[in-house]
Design a protein around this motif. Structure first.
Motif, PDB file in Angstrom:
ATOM      1  N   HIS A 138       0.812  -1.217   0.000  1.00 29.57           N
ATOM      2  CA  HIS A 138       0.000   0.000   0.000  1.00 29.57           C
ATOM      3  C   HIS A 138       0.846   1.267   0.000  1.00 29.57           C
ATOM      4  N   LEU A 139       0.634   2.088  -1.014  1.00 27.88           N
ATOM      5  CA  LEU A 139       1.297   3.391  -1.106  1.00 27.88           C
ATOM      6  C   LEU A 139       0.351   4.434  -0.518  1.00 27.88           C
ATOM      7  N   ASN A 140       0.894   5.328   0.306  1.00 30.83           N
ATOM      8  CA  ASN A 140       0.021   6.354   0.899  1.00 30.83           C
ATOM      9  C   ASN A 140      -0.639   7.206  -0.196  1.00 30.83           C
ATOM     10  N   THR A 159       8.671  14.516  -5.117  1.00 28.66           N
ATOM     11  CA  THR A 159       8.274  14.067  -6.456  1.00 28.66           C
ATOM     12  C   THR A 159       6.925  13.361  -6.452  1.00 28.66           C
ATOM     13  N   MET A 160       6.485  12.918  -5.297  1.00 31.76           N
ATOM     14  CA  MET A 160       5.252  12.130  -5.143  1.00 31.76           C
ATOM     15  C   MET A 160       5.375  10.718  -5.730  1.00 31.76           C
ATOM     16  N   LEU A 161       6.587  10.360  -6.178  1.00 34.82           N
ATOM     17  CA  LEU A 161       6.770   9.022  -6.757  1.00 34.82           C
ATOM     18  C   LEU A 161       6.868   7.971  -5.660  1.00 34.82           C
ATOM     19  N   ALA A 162       6.597   6.724  -6.063  1.00 37.37           N
ATOM     20  CA  ALA A 162       6.691   5.601  -5.121  1.00 37.37           C
ATOM     21  C   ALA A 162       8.160   5.319  -4.816  1.00 37.37           C
ATOM     22  N   SER A 200      -3.141   6.798  -2.396  1.00 37.52           N
ATOM     23  CA  SER A 200      -3.102   6.192  -3.725  1.00 37.52           C
ATOM     24  C   SER A 200      -4.303   5.289  -3.981  1.00 37.52           C
ATOM     25  N   ARG A 201      -4.319   4.765  -5.199  1.00 34.04           N
ATOM     26  CA  ARG A 201      -5.365   3.857  -5.623  1.00 34.04           C
ATOM     27  C   ARG A 201      -5.447   2.597  -4.770  1.00 34.04           C
ATOM     28  N   SER A 202      -4.409   2.276  -4.041  1.00 36.72           N
ATOM     29  CA  SER A 202      -4.486   1.031  -3.285  1.00 36.72           C
ATOM     30  C   SER A 202      -5.454   1.140  -2.116  1.00 36.72           C
ATOM     31  N   GLN A 203      -5.895   2.378  -1.804  1.00 35.80           N
ATOM     32  CA  GLN A 203      -6.958   2.523  -0.806  1.00 35.80           C
ATOM     33  C   GLN A 203      -8.190   1.722  -1.227  1.00 35.80           C
ATOM     34  N   ARG A 204      -8.436   1.695  -2.539  1.00 35.59           N
ATOM     35  CA  ARG A 204      -9.588   0.931  -3.055  1.00 35.59           C
ATOM     36  C   ARG A 204      -9.489  -0.546  -2.737  1.00 35.59           C
ATOM     37  N   VAL A 205      -8.254  -1.065  -2.806  1.00 37.08           N
ATOM     38  CA  VAL A 205      -8.060  -2.508  -2.587  1.00 37.08           C
ATOM     39  C   VAL A 205      -8.320  -2.845  -1.120  1.00 37.08           C
ATOM     40  N   ALA A 210      -0.810  -6.861 -10.215  1.00 34.83           N
ATOM     41  CA  ALA A 210      -0.814  -5.395 -10.286  1.00 34.83           C
ATOM     42  C   ALA A 210      -2.031  -4.967 -11.106  1.00 34.83           C
ATOM     43  N   GLU A 211      -2.288  -3.667 -11.141  1.00 40.55           N
ATOM     44  CA  GLU A 211      -3.355  -3.021 -11.909  1.00 40.55           C
ATOM     45  C   GLU A 211      -4.689  -3.175 -11.147  1.00 40.55           C
ATOM     46  N   SER A 212      -5.214  -2.040 -10.695  1.00 39.97           N
ATOM     47  CA  SER A 212      -6.415  -2.059  -9.847  1.00 39.97           C
ATOM     48  C   SER A 212      -7.540  -2.953 -10.371  1.00 39.97           C
ATOM     49  N   GLY A 213      -7.857  -2.808 -11.659  1.00 41.49           N
ATOM     50  CA  GLY A 213      -8.976  -3.581 -12.209  1.00 41.49           C
ATOM     51  C   GLY A 213      -8.713  -5.077 -12.117  1.00 41.49           C
ATOM     52  N   GLN A 265       5.852   4.797   1.403  1.00 42.06           N
ATOM     53  CA  GLN A 265       5.580   6.238   1.428  1.00 42.06           C
ATOM     54  C   GLN A 265       6.073   6.899   0.145  1.00 42.06           C
ATOM     55  N   ARG A 266       5.259   7.765  -0.417  1.00 43.53           N
ATOM     56  CA  ARG A 266       5.684   8.541  -1.590  1.00 43.53           C
ATOM     57  C   ARG A 266       6.821   9.492  -1.196  1.00 43.53           C
ATOM     58  N   ASP A 267       7.680   9.784  -2.174  1.00 46.07           N
ATOM     59  CA  ASP A 267       8.671  10.840  -1.971  1.00 46.07           C
ATOM     60  C   ASP A 267       7.890  12.165  -1.858  1.00 46.07           C
ATOM     61  N   ALA A 281     -13.058   3.401 -15.329  1.00 44.55           N
ATOM     62  CA  ALA A 281     -12.389   4.159 -14.263  1.00 44.55           C
ATOM     63  C   ALA A 281     -10.930   4.449 -14.613  1.00 44.55           C
ATOM     64  N   GLU A 282     -10.193   3.431 -15.006  1.00 44.69           N
ATOM     65  CA  GLU A 282      -8.774   3.650 -15.308  1.00 44.69           C
ATOM     66  C   GLU A 282      -8.551   3.995 -16.784  1.00 44.69           C
ATOM     67  N   GLY A 283      -9.392   3.419 -17.667  1.00 43.68           N
ATOM     68  CA  GLY A 283      -9.170   3.600 -19.105  1.00 43.68           C
ATOM     69  C   GLY A 283      -9.610   4.957 -19.621  1.00 43.68           C
ATOM     70  N   GLY A 300       6.816  -0.935 -10.295  1.00 42.57           N
ATOM     71  CA  GLY A 300       7.007  -0.173  -9.053  1.00 42.57           C
ATOM     72  C   GLY A 300       5.849   0.723  -8.685  1.00 42.57           C
ATOM     73  N   LYS A 301       4.632   0.353  -9.089  1.00 38.71           N
ATOM     74  CA  LYS A 301       3.449   1.188  -8.787  1.00 38.71           C
ATOM     75  C   LYS A 301       2.565   0.481  -7.774  1.00 38.71           C
ATOM     76  N   SER A 302       1.632   1.222  -7.260  1.00 40.63           N
ATOM     77  CA  SER A 302       0.665   0.684  -6.324  1.00 40.63           C
ATOM     78  C   SER A 302      -0.729   0.977  -6.889  1.00 40.63           C
ATOM     79  N   PRO A 303      -1.700   0.095  -6.762  1.00 42.78           N
ATOM     80  CA  PRO A 303      -1.659  -1.083  -5.921  1.00 42.78           C
ATOM     81  C   PRO A 303      -0.959  -2.258  -6.576  1.00 42.78           C
TER      82      PRO A 303
HETATM   83  N1  LIG Z   1      -3.661   1.972 -13.787  1.00 40.21           N
HETATM   84  C1  LIG Z   1      -2.850   1.639 -12.638  1.00 40.21           C
HETATM   85  C2  LIG Z   1      -2.198   2.907 -12.122  1.00 40.21           C
HETATM   86  C3  LIG Z   1      -1.171   2.653 -11.037  1.00 40.21           C
HETATM   87  C4  LIG Z   1      -0.570   3.966 -10.535  1.00 40.21           C
HETATM   88  O1  LIG Z   1      -0.239   4.861 -11.328  1.00 40.21           O
HETATM   89  N2  LIG Z   1      -0.437   4.105  -9.218  1.00 40.21           N
HETATM   90  C5  LIG Z   1       0.094   5.310  -8.632  1.00 40.21           C
HETATM   91  C6  LIG Z   1      -0.581   5.557  -7.295  1.00 40.21           C
HETATM   92  S1  LIG Z   1      -2.222   6.107  -7.403  1.00 40.21           S
HETATM   93  C7  LIG Z   1       1.562   5.158  -8.305  1.00 40.21           C
HETATM   94  O2  LIG Z   1       2.005   4.084  -7.970  1.00 40.21           O
HETATM   95  N3  LIG Z   1       2.282   6.285  -8.348  1.00 40.21           N
HETATM   96  C8  LIG Z   1       3.637   6.373  -7.916  1.00 40.21           C
HETATM   97  C9  LIG Z   1       4.621   6.355  -9.049  1.00 40.21           C
HETATM   98  O3  LIG Z   1       4.217   6.410 -10.224  1.00 40.21           O
HETATM   99  O4  LIG Z   1       5.821   6.282  -8.758  1.00 40.21           O
HETATM  100  C10 LIG Z   1      -3.760   0.991 -11.595  1.00 40.21           C
HETATM  101  O5  LIG Z   1      -4.956   1.259 -11.609  1.00 40.21           O
HETATM  102  O6  LIG Z   1      -3.287   0.169 -10.807  1.00 40.21           O
END
Ligand SMILES: N[C@@H](CCC(=O)N[C@@H](CS)C(=O)NCC(=O)O)C(=O)O
Length: 223
Positions: free
Chosen positions: A6-8, A37-40, A10-15, A64-67, A32-34, A101-103, A51-54
């Protein structure tokens, strides 16, 4: 055991919320995001190459990928809940919103964030007017009209039924929550869209949503 990486903010709140709705056992590993930069953090790259969340891990599976995660969890733990029956008109709508939602909904919202940052970011003074003008033009010609059209469309859909799929709450509503939370933050979703605002209020009132907030930590989306 299902692990949610879980990234603070972020979309992983949905999961987390979906798992709470399903009453499924899980553990949370927080990242935690930087703050600049807000990056993971790079640690997420060790879980999945993007390297993304969720992202979740479950035994030997990394998903990976929320959907895709929502589909997996509803099939794995749902026991028929939160997903309409195969072959029903509701199922078709479910698939549509899960992808929408994502597309479709997220791309203009992300563009809005990027161009807001370009316009406000640090740069040499002589470049600023150009950056601001380009940003305003892209916003006016592309981003704003798309966002407005989408909000109007979603509002009209909720005028015809209780939830996005029909009269039953489903995992598609969970998937749709994130673009709507973001739209309220940065795309003009306000009381002029009463059905969408009511949707947000109703999801916030759900006990499982509240439990997911406690599990995931404070939730404060960037504007
Ligand atoms: N379409 C992907 C998007 C994933 C995504 O972009 N997640 C963002 C968080 S909301 C993330 O990890 N951002 C940090 C980064 O890109 O480094 C999904 O729905 O899982």
């Amino acid at each position: 055991m299902i692990t949610v990486h879980h990234l603070n903010n972020s979309r992983s709140q949905r999961v987390l919320w979906l798992l709470e709705e399903l009453g499924a056992g899980y553990e949370v590993k927080r990242y935690q995001r930087d703050p600049q930069t807000m990056l993971a953090p790079p640690a997420l790259l060790a879980v999945h190459p993007l390297g993304k969340s969720p992202v979740i891990t479950d035994g030997t599976h990394t998903i990976a990928e929320s959907g895709a995660i929502i589909e997996y969890l509803v099939d794995r733990c749902g026991d028929g809940r939160l997903k309409p029956a195969a072959g029903s008109p509701e199922r078709l709508r479910y698939t549509y919103w899960l992808h929408f939602a994502e597309g479709s909904a997220m791309p203009p919202l992300l563009l809005r964030l990027i161009f807001n940052r370009i316009a406000a970011g640090p740069m040499p003074f002589f470049v600023k007017p150009v950056a601001r003008a380009i940003s305003a033009k892209v916003n006016e010609a592309f981003i704003a009209p798309n966002l407005a059209r989408q909000l109007k469309f979603m509002e009209s859909e909720l005028a015809a039924r209780e939830w996005f799929v029909g009269d039953e709450f489903s995992a598609a509503d969970i998937q749709m929550s994130f673009p709507l939370e973001v739209a309220r933050q940065r795309a003009g979703l306000n009381e002029s869209y009463p059905k969408l605002m009511r949707f947000l209020q109703r999801i916030h009132d759900r006990p499982a949503y509240q439990r997911a907030l406690s599990a995931g930590g404070a939730y404060d989306l960037a504007s």
